[in-house]
Design a protein around this motif. Structure first.
Motif, PDB file in Angstrom:
ATOM      1  N   ASN A  52       0.837  -1.190   0.000  1.00 12.29           N
ATOM      2  CA  ASN A  52       0.000   0.000   0.000  1.00 12.29           C
ATOM      3  C   ASN A  52       0.880   1.252   0.000  1.00 12.29           C
ATOM      4  O   ASN A  52       1.776   1.397   0.843  1.00 12.29           O
ATOM      5  CB  ASN A  52      -0.909   0.015   1.235  1.00 12.29           C
ATOM      6  CG  ASN A  52      -1.973  -1.061   1.159  1.00 12.29           C
ATOM      7  OD1 ASN A  52      -2.333  -1.507   0.069  1.00 12.29           O
ATOM      8  ND2 ASN A  52      -2.467  -1.498   2.315  1.00 12.29           N
ATOM      9  N   LEU A  53       0.628   2.161  -0.930  1.00 10.59           N
ATOM     10  CA  LEU A  53       1.373   3.417  -1.012  1.00 10.59           C
ATOM     11  C   LEU A  53       0.821   4.388   0.016  1.00 10.59           C
ATOM     12  O   LEU A  53      -0.395   4.581   0.129  1.00 10.59           O
ATOM     13  CB  LEU A  53       1.255   4.008  -2.412  1.00 10.59           C
ATOM     14  CG  LEU A  53       1.779   3.117  -3.552  1.00 10.59           C
ATOM     15  CD1 LEU A  53       1.488   3.754  -4.891  1.00 10.59           C
ATOM     16  CD2 LEU A  53       3.266   2.870  -3.393  1.00 10.59           C
ATOM     17  N   SER A  54       1.713   5.027   0.746  1.00 12.93           N
ATOM     18  CA  SER A  54       1.304   5.908   1.836  1.00 12.93           C
ATOM     19  C   SER A  54       1.898   7.292   1.632  1.00 12.93           C
ATOM     20  O   SER A  54       3.065   7.441   1.251  1.00 12.93           O
ATOM     21  CB  SER A  54       1.769   5.336   3.178  1.00 12.93           C
ATOM     22  OG  SER A  54       1.536   6.247   4.230  1.00 12.93           O
ATOM     23  N   ASP A  55       1.093   8.338   1.890  1.00  2.68           N
ATOM     24  CA  ASP A  55       1.591   9.706   1.812  1.00  2.68           C
ATOM     25  C   ASP A  55       2.559  10.017   2.947  1.00  2.68           C
ATOM     26  O   ASP A  55       3.330  10.969   2.861  1.00  2.68           O
ATOM     27  CB  ASP A  55       0.422  10.697   1.876  1.00  2.68           C
ATOM     28  CG  ASP A  55      -0.340  10.734   0.561  1.00  2.68           C
ATOM     29  OD1 ASP A  55       0.272  10.405  -0.470  1.00  2.68           O
ATOM     30  OD2 ASP A  55      -1.535  11.082   0.569  1.00  2.68           O
ATOM     31  N   ALA A  56       2.524   9.235   3.988  1.00  2.00           N
ATOM     32  CA  ALA A  56       3.437   9.472   5.110  1.00  2.00           C
ATOM     33  C   ALA A  56       4.877   9.189   4.713  1.00  2.00           C
ATOM     34  O   ALA A  56       5.808   9.795   5.236  1.00  2.00           O
ATOM     35  CB  ALA A  56       3.029   8.606   6.303  1.00  2.00           C
TER      36      ALA A  56
END
Length: 1028
Positions: A52-56
């Motif tokens: 999962n790609l995360s903006d964090a």
């Protein structure tokens, strides 16, 4: 914004995928075969797993590789790369797109597997991947160990992989993949140019917002300001205002690299991980940095805004600008990163040792899909090499600086930051971000409003809107006042100039001491003569047994004690022939160590302590020696000519190939002439703008002139106002060959005279009928000249735009010009922002102000009509340039111009012998600056020297021998000035009137006596003539 990105359908460019995938396989195979360091760690497969790609945590190497290959990022993908095939497990929505990759010609072998919601099927796919790894010879798996992903997809994969992990040997391939991603191709560079263009526009808008906040005296926190700047990306007003620049940019593919960072009030963090705090914006030193991503490619920029700076802050910021220029000059293809940082640190240590402890520990990194490519961090330990095509985030600054003149507690500590995005090339790097950063552009001043006196009850301080610091004139580099309310009569121009020149003199002395601290030039290596070896004959058997002049091998073969000894012609000093009776004597003198060679430099020797033959004499009754003597002189003349040509062409470099514009017609400037002319004929031609340079093609000849942007030092546009031609002039860094001659100045012009536009006689008469005063013709000529100026200026600006910041257009200021004699004729010399030029007629003169060490004004004394000016360059091997016969009326204007452009100048009453002075300085530059340095040129230094003994005087004080009648041949242009300089003799006591009258009476008697004698001689000659 959510922490996780939804799964999106990716759009793939098949051509880019195959090109980049093939580069991975090629580099992998090449390193496995090479004996050097294997950055792929001999891996059998490369495994990349994305969850999962995360903006964090948006910047991870795995997602960067995914975006690099496929053009976008998506959740839940596994990529297994073998030496010949790509195996990909992804969602069903992306399978159809990836299948298109198989249909292209010469495509990379690729196997695509669609995952489903059935866990058993997914487990089977994962087991197939594990089996592929097991089938390799050594089972070495290349991974990216620092990347951490979460999600069901990753957990399911780990469940299968962990059970077999003990059979595999994991190795880190991050560095090699990073090196492939660091070098950007043309498509990637285009995306980053667009990102930098948007970033520059947003930074200009951010500076406006910050200045507006200060102007309105608003109390806003850094966080609130950062949030307002963050909203610029969705501001329709900004997009409408800059629609011409942003028309080709897709706003949907724009996003921030990070939230804009605003810092002020004594709390500063220069790291890229900094953030805006909740403190109120302080009207002191403000740091602003921001960056935009376009098509996943990052950019970055940072600027410092200083409110009411003191002199120390101004000097520190100017030094920061100079430091950036120094760093940019060291960045090019093949340079090691640690050398870039080390040279920057050495420069700070030599110039400003007090700032060394405040200098940042790294000066940025490579930038691309990842904001910070850590493998290419610009610090003192990184041994990686820079490559052509890399994009760097160059971030330099000084932190924790103290301000002893602070007006409040928040101003006691400040920092300076300067960030730009640049592209590495084979030559000078290209600046991709374009926001003004000079001192005048970032400094603001306030003044109290007079309304404060009228309303004493209000404690609020009313201020005018801050304005950028304005120079005195277009060329001024020195400010008269810091506040607009100050009167300018407090200090006269002469006092200000003397004070500024004193500061410049102290600065030059300090720079000279630092430059030659160890007796060696720390900035540039002096060109020294190098010993050259010659091999005229391979074997002894090839040597003749008599005196022979070998023209082919440029060698003289002499018999010495029965042996044939060859001497190359370069070892011969001179030859003499004498005849005494029946004998002919031939004496050959050779160059040996320690000989005085006149004005020329001593010839270098391989071993100066070896034994040398100084002279050889032969005697013979045979006239054959006379023929030998003649051949030797001819050979010496030919060899000397060749040596002069070799030295003349020594600085010629081979240019890169011009990359022509393809797919469209290049921008052209038609019907222009070029100087110097090709083939000795003046032919009209066209000047074209291509990808990396210019090309001039003559319409009547196949010859052409190619000029690369990287070799252009200055580009001048001179309008045809008060001139007969309009000019585009290019001054090169390194000379090129045109015809058979080298040149550093190339000019393209078009004539603006009436003769170029008048028609036949009849047509001309009909056109001017009723316009006997030629008012209409004058208006037409003014209109035509204006059109010529507009056309050439627009083309010059197009050149600057196409060069991507490497070239800037400079325009001469005719109103600041002054006449002088730089060569043989009196011409108009015009200052520009960066140079002093004469461009109208050849020979051209271009003197770069940044290259000048000092200027000396000669023959400055009362009663003379003219004075001379000498420019000494920072490169002491260059001959000083003399400009003679400048009208004395221009003295103050010349002084003011030199002072405004920060050139240290001195003046004297006589001409100096600069050849002797420069030889003395070059012999011991360190000793020169340890003494008085350039202070020996000061007039007060001469007066002090006359009272001092020879032991106390500086050895660099000009002696009587150092003075000459003129600095060059051109000084003879003003005979009246020369006579005046001889007649102005000073004496301790002036004669009284009686003595003067007596001298006048005696002079009249002498004149009358001479006149009577001439009449007597003339009458005698007439009588003689009649008798004959």
């Amino acid at each position: 914004m959510s922490d996780e990105k939804t799964d999106i359908e990716i759009v793939i460019d098949a051509k880019s995928f195959n090109k980049r995938a093939r580069s991975i396989l090629s580099a992998w195979k090449a390193q496995n075969k090479s004996e050097g360091e294997n950055l792929f760690q001999s891996a059998d497969v490369i495994l990349i797993v994305i969850g999962n790609l995360s903006d964090a945590n948006p910047y991870q190497k795995s997602s960067a590789v995914q975006q690099w290959l496929f053009g976008d990022e998506c959740n839940d993908m596994l990529i297994l790369i073998t030496h010949d095939t790509f195996h990909i497990i992804t969602g069903e929505s992306n399978v159809a797109r990836l299948e298109e990759l198989k249909q292209t010609e010469k495509s990379i072998p690729i196997e695509i597997y669609a995952r489903s919601k059935n866990l058993e099927k997914d487990r089977t796919l994962f087991e197939n991947v594990v089996n592929i790894i097991k089938s390799t010879e050594e089972k070495r798996v290349g991974i990216l160990p620092k990347d951490k992903f979460s999600g069901t997809f990753v957990q399911d994969w780990q469940a299968v992989y962990e059970s077999n992990k003990s059979n595999f040997h994991e190795v880190d391939v991050s560095l090699r993949l990073a090196s492939l991603l660091a070098i950007k191709d043309e498509d990637e560079q285009g995306a980053m140019r667009s990102a930098c263009k948007v970033t520059s526009i947003f930074m200009k808008r951010a500076i406006e917002m910050l200045s507006g906040t200060i102007d309105d005296d608003k109390k806003m926190t850094h966080e609130k300001l950062a949030e307002d700047i963050d909203n610029i990306i969705n501001d329709a007003k900004v997009w409408k205002e800059h629609r011409s620049l942003l028309q080709n940019i897709d706003a949907n593919r724009l996003e921030w690299c990070y939230q804009p960072i605003i810092q002020s009030g004594g709390v500063y963090d220069l790291r890229p991980s900094a953030s805006s705090n909740s403190n109120i914006l302080h009207s002191g030193t403000i740091l602003c940095s921001l960056g935009v991503r376009y098509r996943s490619y990052c950019s970055n920029i940072g600027r410092t805004i200083i409110i009411e700076p003191n002199k120390e802050q101004e000097n520190n910021y100017n030094f920061l600008l100079e430091l950036q220029r120094r760093i940019l000059s060291t960045i090019r293809d093949g340079v090691k990163i640690r050398d870039v940082y080390s040279k920057a640190l050495v420069y700070v240590r030599n110039k400003r040792p007090d700032l060394v402890k405040h200098f940042v520990k790294n000066i940025g990194s490579s930038i691309g899909i990842e904001f910070r490519e850590s493998q290419y961090l610009l610090n003192a330990k990184n041994t990686q090499e820079l490559k052509n095509g890399m994009i760097l985030n160059l971030s330099i600054g000084f932190q924790d600086l103290s301000n002893p003149e602070a007006k409040d507690e928040e101003s006691k500590i400040y920092a300076l930051l300067l960030i730009d995005t640049i592209r590495v090339t084979n030559d000078t790097p290209v600046m991709l971000t374009d926001v003004k950063k000079k001192l005048n552009d970032v400094c603001y001043y306030f003044s109290d409003d007079e309304a404060k006196e009228q309303n004493d009850t209000e404690n609020k301080r009313k201020t005018k809107r801050p304005e950028p610091k304005k120079p005195q004139s277009k060329q001024s580099a020195v400010l008269k006042t810091k506040f607009r309310s100050e009167e300018q009569g407090e200090e006269t121009p002469e006092q200000r100039r003397k004070r500024h020149q004193k500061e410049l003199a102290i600065q030059k002395q300090a720079e000279g001491i630092a430059r030659f601290a160890d007796g060696v030039d720390q900035q540039s290596s002096q060109r020294q003569a190098v010993f050259r070896k010659f091999e005229s004959y391979k074997r002894d058997t090839a040597l003749p047994k008599e005196i022979v002049v070998d023209l082919k091998n440029e060698t003289i073969v002499l018999p010495i004690f029965g042996f044939a000894v060859p001497f190359h012609i370069s070892a011969l000093k001179n030859a003499t022939k004498t005849e005494e009776g029946e004998y002919v004597y031939l004496r050959l003198n050779f160059l040996t160590p320690g000989q005085a060679t006149g004005k020329k430099e001593d010839m270098p020797f391989d071993d100066p302590n070896a034994n040398f033959v100084r002279a050889v004499t032969y005697r013979s009754t045979d006239l054959y020696l006379s023929e030998i003597y003649k051949k030797i002189l001819d050979l010496k003349k030919t060899a000397t000519k060749k040596e002069v040509e070799r030295k003349e062409m020594a600085d010629i470099i081979e240019q890169d190939k011009l990359m022509e514009v393809k797919g469209r017609r290049p921008q052209r400037l038609s019907e222009v002439y070029a100087r110097p002319v090709m083939e000795g004929k003046r032919n009209v031609g066209e000047l074209e703008i291509h990808q990396n340079g210019l090309r001039y093609q003559s319409s009547r000849s196949s010859q052409k002139i190619d000029i690369l942007f990287g070799n252009i030092k200055h580009l001048f546009f001179q309008p045809c106002d008060n001139e007969l031609i309009v000019i585009l002039h290019i001054h090169l860094k390194n000379p090129i060959i045109i015809g058979k001659k080298k040149t550093k100045d190339i000019q393209f012009y078009r004539e603006a005279a009436d003769v170029q536009f008048d028609e036949t006689t009849n047509r001309k008469r009909r056109y001017r009928y009723g316009d006997e005063d030629e008012l209409g013709a004058e208006q037409e000529e003014r209109r035509r000249r204006a059109l010529l100026n507009k056309e050439f200026k627009m083309f010059a600006e197009k050149i600057a735009e196409a060069s991507e910041g490497r070239v800037e257009v400079d325009i001469p200021f005719r109103e600041l010009g002054f006449s002088g004699v730089p060569f043989r004729t009196n011409v108009l010399l015009q200052p520009t922002l960066e140079c002093l030029v004469h461009l109208t007629d050849p020979p051209f003169l271009v003197i770069t102000i940044a290259d000048i060490e000092v200027a000396h004004l000669e023959r400055v004394q009362y009663g003379l009509r003219n004075f001379d000016m000498v420019f000494v360059f920072k490169d002491y091997s260059r001959t000083p340039v003399h400009i003679n016969t400048i009208p004395m009326e221009q003295l103050e204007n010349v002084k003011e111009w030199l002072d405004n452009v920060d050139v240290s100048f001195t003046e004297g009453s006589v001409n100096l012998d600069w050849s002797k002075i420069m030889r003395t300085i070059n012999a011991d530059p360190a000793g020169f600056f340890k003494g008085k340095g350039w202070a020996f040129l000061q007039p007060d230094s001469e007066n002090e020297g006359s009272d001092m003994s020879s032991d106390d005087a500086s050895e660099f004080m000009p002696s009587d021998d150092d003075y000459g009648d003129s600095s060059s041949d051109e000084s003879s242009y003003d005979e009246e000035a020369s006579e005046a300089s001889v007649s102005t003799e000073s004496s301790d006591s002036a004669p009284d009137w009686d003595e003067l009258e007596e001298k006048a009476r005696r002079a009249d008697e002498r004149k009358q006596g001479i006149k009577r004698k001439e009449e007597t001689n003339e009458s005698g000659n007439k009588k003689k003539y009649r008798r004959t």
